[in-house]
Design a protein around this motif. Sequence first.
Motif, PDB file in Angstrom:
ATOM      1  N   THR A  56       1.690  -6.543   9.088  1.00 38.91           N
ATOM      2  CA  THR A  56       2.029  -5.746   9.611  1.00 38.91           C
ATOM      3  C   THR A  56       4.073  -5.383   9.694  1.00 38.91           C
ATOM      4  OG1 THR A  56       0.189  -5.663  11.076  1.00 38.91           O
ATOM      5  CG2 THR A  56       2.114  -5.010  12.614  1.00 38.91           C
ATOM      6  N   LEU A  57       4.637  -4.626   9.416  1.00 38.30           N
ATOM      7  CA  LEU A  57       6.243  -4.408   9.639  1.00 38.30           C
ATOM      8  C   LEU A  57       6.135  -4.388  11.199  1.00 38.30           C
ATOM      9  CD1 LEU A  57       6.595  -0.986   8.029  1.00 38.30           C
ATOM     10  CD2 LEU A  57       6.480  -3.312   7.208  1.00 38.30           C
ATOM     11  N   LEU A  76       8.922  -1.438  -4.025  1.00 32.81           N
ATOM     12  CA  LEU A  76       9.000  -2.428  -2.647  1.00 32.81           C
ATOM     13  C   LEU A  76       8.376  -3.210  -2.879  1.00 32.81           C
ATOM     14  CD1 LEU A  76       9.445   0.882  -0.455  1.00 32.81           C
ATOM     15  CD2 LEU A  76      11.238  -0.708  -0.800  1.00 32.81           C
ATOM     16  N   HIS A  77       8.353  -4.612  -2.174  1.00 32.12           N
ATOM     17  CA  HIS A  77       7.397  -5.390  -2.754  1.00 32.12           C
ATOM     18  C   HIS A  77       7.756  -6.345  -1.698  1.00 32.12           C
ATOM     19  CE1 HIS A  77      10.539  -7.210  -4.959  1.00 32.12           C
ATOM     20  NE2 HIS A  77      10.037  -8.067  -5.217  1.00 32.12           N
ATOM     21  N   MET A  78       6.902  -7.836  -1.772  1.00 30.40           N
ATOM     22  CA  MET A  78       7.087  -9.665  -0.963  1.00 30.40           C
ATOM     23  C   MET A  78       7.334 -10.581  -1.565  1.00 30.40           C
ATOM     24  SD  MET A  78       5.711 -10.956   2.687  1.00 30.40           S
ATOM     25  CE  MET A  78       6.138  -9.970   3.940  1.00 30.40           C
ATOM     26  N   THR A  79       8.108 -10.409  -2.172  1.00 35.54           N
ATOM     27  CA  THR A  79       8.130 -11.652  -3.000  1.00 35.54           C
ATOM     28  C   THR A  79       7.817 -12.928  -2.061  1.00 35.54           C
ATOM     29  OG1 THR A  79      10.319 -11.522  -4.163  1.00 35.54           O
ATOM     30  CG2 THR A  79       9.803 -13.289  -4.320  1.00 35.54           C
ATOM     31  N   LEU A  80       7.024 -13.692  -2.918  1.00 33.47           N
ATOM     32  CA  LEU A  80       6.042 -14.696  -2.335  1.00 33.47           C
ATOM     33  C   LEU A  80       6.847 -15.866  -2.856  1.00 33.47           C
ATOM     34  CD1 LEU A  80       2.437 -13.791  -2.229  1.00 33.47           C
ATOM     35  CD2 LEU A  80       3.987 -13.659  -0.845  1.00 33.47           C
ATOM     36  N   ALA A  81       7.086 -16.067  -4.741  1.00 33.28           N
ATOM     37  CA  ALA A  81       7.592 -17.501  -4.893  1.00 33.28           C
ATOM     38  C   ALA A  81       8.390 -16.628  -5.945  1.00 33.28           C
ATOM     39  CB  ALA A  81       6.957 -17.820  -5.570  1.00 33.28           C
ATOM     40  N   PHE A  82       9.726 -16.354  -6.929  1.00 31.82           N
ATOM     41  CA  PHE A  82      10.477 -16.072  -7.307  1.00 31.82           C
ATOM     42  C   PHE A  82      10.938 -17.594  -8.868  1.00 31.82           C
ATOM     43  CE2 PHE A  82      14.205 -15.674  -9.853  1.00 31.82           C
ATOM     44  CZ  PHE A  82      14.234 -13.955 -10.498  1.00 31.82           C
ATOM     45  N   SER A  94       0.719  -1.469   0.031  1.00 33.08           N
ATOM     46  CA  SER A  94      -0.006   0.143  -0.090  1.00 33.08           C
ATOM     47  C   SER A  94       1.171   1.306  -0.268  1.00 33.08           C
ATOM     48  CB  SER A  94      -0.789  -0.068   0.913  1.00 33.08           C
ATOM     49  OG  SER A  94      -0.572   0.200   2.267  1.00 33.08           O
ATOM     50  N   GLU A  95       0.296   2.262  -0.457  1.00 34.77           N
ATOM     51  CA  GLU A  95       1.659   3.354  -0.284  1.00 34.77           C
ATOM     52  C   GLU A  95       1.363   4.191   1.222  1.00 34.77           C
ATOM     53  OE1 GLU A  95       2.166   5.170  -3.095  1.00 34.77           O
ATOM     54  OE2 GLU A  95       1.755   3.490  -4.311  1.00 34.77           O
ATOM     55  N   GLU A  96       0.373   3.558   1.993  1.00 34.88           N
ATOM     56  CA  GLU A  96       1.001   3.556   3.791  1.00 34.88           C
ATOM     57  C   GLU A  96       2.169   3.021   3.224  1.00 34.88           C
ATOM     58  OE1 GLU A  96      -0.256   3.178   7.598  1.00 34.88           O
ATOM     59  OE2 GLU A  96      -1.623   2.871   6.567  1.00 34.88           O
ATOM     60  N   MET A  97       2.307   1.687   3.272  1.00 29.94           N
ATOM     61  CA  MET A  97       3.784   1.016   4.220  1.00 29.94           C
ATOM     62  C   MET A  97       4.699   1.282   3.384  1.00 29.94           C
ATOM     63  SD  MET A  97       4.247  -1.854   5.630  1.00 29.94           S
ATOM     64  CE  MET A  97       2.921  -3.256   5.840  1.00 29.94           C
ATOM     65  N   LYS A  98       4.635   2.014   1.668  1.00 33.26           N
ATOM     66  CA  LYS A  98       6.117   2.200   0.978  1.00 33.26           C
ATOM     67  C   LYS A  98       6.284   3.336   1.501  1.00 33.26           C
ATOM     68  CE  LYS A  98       4.606   0.526  -3.217  1.00 33.26           C
ATOM     69  NZ  LYS A  98       3.706   0.980  -4.816  1.00 33.26           N
ATOM     70  N   LYS A  99       5.642   4.691   2.291  1.00 32.09           N
ATOM     71  CA  LYS A  99       5.732   5.689   2.872  1.00 32.09           C
ATOM     72  C   LYS A  99       6.668   5.423   4.252  1.00 32.09           C
ATOM     73  CE  LYS A  99       3.239   9.094   1.313  1.00 32.09           C
ATOM     74  NZ  LYS A  99       1.038   9.008   0.884  1.00 32.09           N
ATOM     75  N   ALA A 100       6.074   4.899   4.858  1.00 34.14           N
ATOM     76  CA  ALA A 100       6.809   3.847   6.193  1.00 34.14           C
ATOM     77  C   ALA A 100       8.727   3.665   5.312  1.00 34.14           C
ATOM     78  CB  ALA A 100       6.152   3.323   6.670  1.00 34.14           C
ATOM     79  N   LEU A 101       8.100   2.998   4.595  1.00 35.61           N
ATOM     80  CA  LEU A 101       9.759   2.271   3.718  1.00 35.61           C
ATOM     81  C   LEU A 101      10.675   2.937   4.190  1.00 35.61           C
ATOM     82  CD1 LEU A 101       8.186  -0.872   2.674  1.00 35.61           C
ATOM     83  CD2 LEU A 101      10.364  -0.379   5.158  1.00 35.61           C
ATOM     84  N   VAL A 102      10.337   4.204   3.201  1.00 36.27           N
ATOM     85  CA  VAL A 102      10.678   4.879   2.449  1.00 36.27           C
ATOM     86  C   VAL A 102      11.683   5.894   3.352  1.00 36.27           C
ATOM     87  CG1 VAL A 102      10.626   7.333   0.882  1.00 36.27           C
ATOM     88  CG2 VAL A 102      10.424   5.133   0.184  1.00 36.27           C
ATOM     89  N   ALA A 103      10.752   6.734   4.853  1.00 32.69           N
ATOM     90  CA  ALA A 103      11.382   6.949   6.090  1.00 32.69           C
ATOM     91  C   ALA A 103      12.302   6.954   6.263  1.00 32.69           C
ATOM     92  CB  ALA A 103       9.702   7.217   6.493  1.00 32.69           C
ATOM     93  N   CYS A 104      11.732   5.032   6.950  1.00 32.11           N
ATOM     94  CA  CYS A 104      12.729   4.823   7.138  1.00 32.11           C
ATOM     95  C   CYS A 104      14.247   3.985   6.593  1.00 32.11           C
ATOM     96  CB  CYS A 104      12.905   2.836   7.497  1.00 32.11           C
ATOM     97  SG  CYS A 104      13.784   1.731   8.045  1.00 32.11           S
ATOM     98  N   MET A 105      14.626   4.503   4.997  1.00 32.13           N
ATOM     99  CA  MET A 105      15.297   3.789   4.119  1.00 32.13           C
ATOM    100  C   MET A 105      16.106   5.931   4.439  1.00 32.13           C
ATOM    101  SD  MET A 105      14.607   1.670   1.494  1.00 32.13           S
ATOM    102  CE  MET A 105      13.167   2.697   0.262  1.00 32.13           C
ATOM    103  N   HIS A 106      15.048   7.151   4.126  1.00 27.73           N
ATOM    104  CA  HIS A 106      15.743   8.429   4.362  1.00 27.73           C
ATOM    105  C   HIS A 106      16.892   8.348   5.711  1.00 27.73           C
ATOM    106  CE1 HIS A 106      14.544  11.019   1.119  1.00 27.73           C
ATOM    107  NE2 HIS A 106      13.477   9.734   0.995  1.00 27.73           N
ATOM    108  N   ASP A 107      15.935   7.930   6.892  1.00 31.03           N
ATOM    109  CA  ASP A 107      16.841   7.870   7.996  1.00 31.03           C
ATOM    110  C   ASP A 107      18.001   7.561   8.049  1.00 31.03           C
ATOM    111  OD1 ASP A 107      16.885   8.114  10.787  1.00 31.03           O
ATOM    112  OD2 ASP A 107      16.856   6.485  10.849  1.00 31.03           O
ATOM    113  N   LEU A 108      17.990   6.068   7.286  1.00 34.48           N
ATOM    114  CA  LEU A 108      19.629   4.963   6.857  1.00 34.48           C
ATOM    115  C   LEU A 108      20.605   5.867   6.199  1.00 34.48           C
ATOM    116  CD1 LEU A 108      17.928   1.831   6.570  1.00 34.48           C
ATOM    117  CD2 LEU A 108      19.378   2.376   8.234  1.00 34.48           C
ATOM    118  N   LYS A 109      20.201   6.965   4.630  1.00 33.82           N
ATOM    119  CA  LYS A 109      20.935   7.633   4.152  1.00 33.82           C
ATOM    120  C   LYS A 109      21.402   8.369   5.287  1.00 33.82           C
ATOM    121  CE  LYS A 109      19.584   7.401  -0.646  1.00 33.82           C
ATOM    122  NZ  LYS A 109      18.388   7.236  -1.015  1.00 33.82           N
TER     123      LYS A 109
END
Length: 161
Positions: A70-71, A39-45, A10-25
């Motif tokens: 839930t993260l 950003l996604h969750m792979t179930l089967a490659f 979801s956009e909300e989930m992506k925003k949360a993860l992007v905030a985390c990545m900005h913090d890491l940068k």
Amino acid sequence: MRLFIAIRLSEEMKKALVACMHDLKKQGVDGNYVPAQNLHMTLAFIGEYDDPSKVKEAIRRVPLPEFRLTLSEKGNFGNILWAGVKGNQKLKTYVKDLRAALSAEGIPFDNEKFVPHITLIRKVSAKKPYQVHLPKAEMTVKKASLMRSEQKNGKIVYKEL
């Protein structure tokens, strides 16, 4: 074509993860950061496979029970840093059934143990210790998507089929 089955975030989930990545940068963490739209969750490659309709049929045969994602944690596989999710029995059972359907159809896939995660940074490196601040975020999962990965102008682009 290079295929995988994934949960799109979801956009909300992506925003949360992007905030985390900005913090890491800001903390000086280097590496190949995954673009927000990827950003996604792979179930089967699956990898290189030329019959997406056969894969879609396998996905259709395994009903996905609606569940909350839930993260909750972070981890890494070697130099890949990822965000994890709370233990989720519906998700684990679905992936087991989905992979069994792929096997029954003779569709090849990476059969490594399923560890639910969302890749944030590949080739991660840092000169000093860092903290991963994973914000609280959750979403309702209603479907799994067949995705195609391709290179365009030197960037990896994911497209839902």
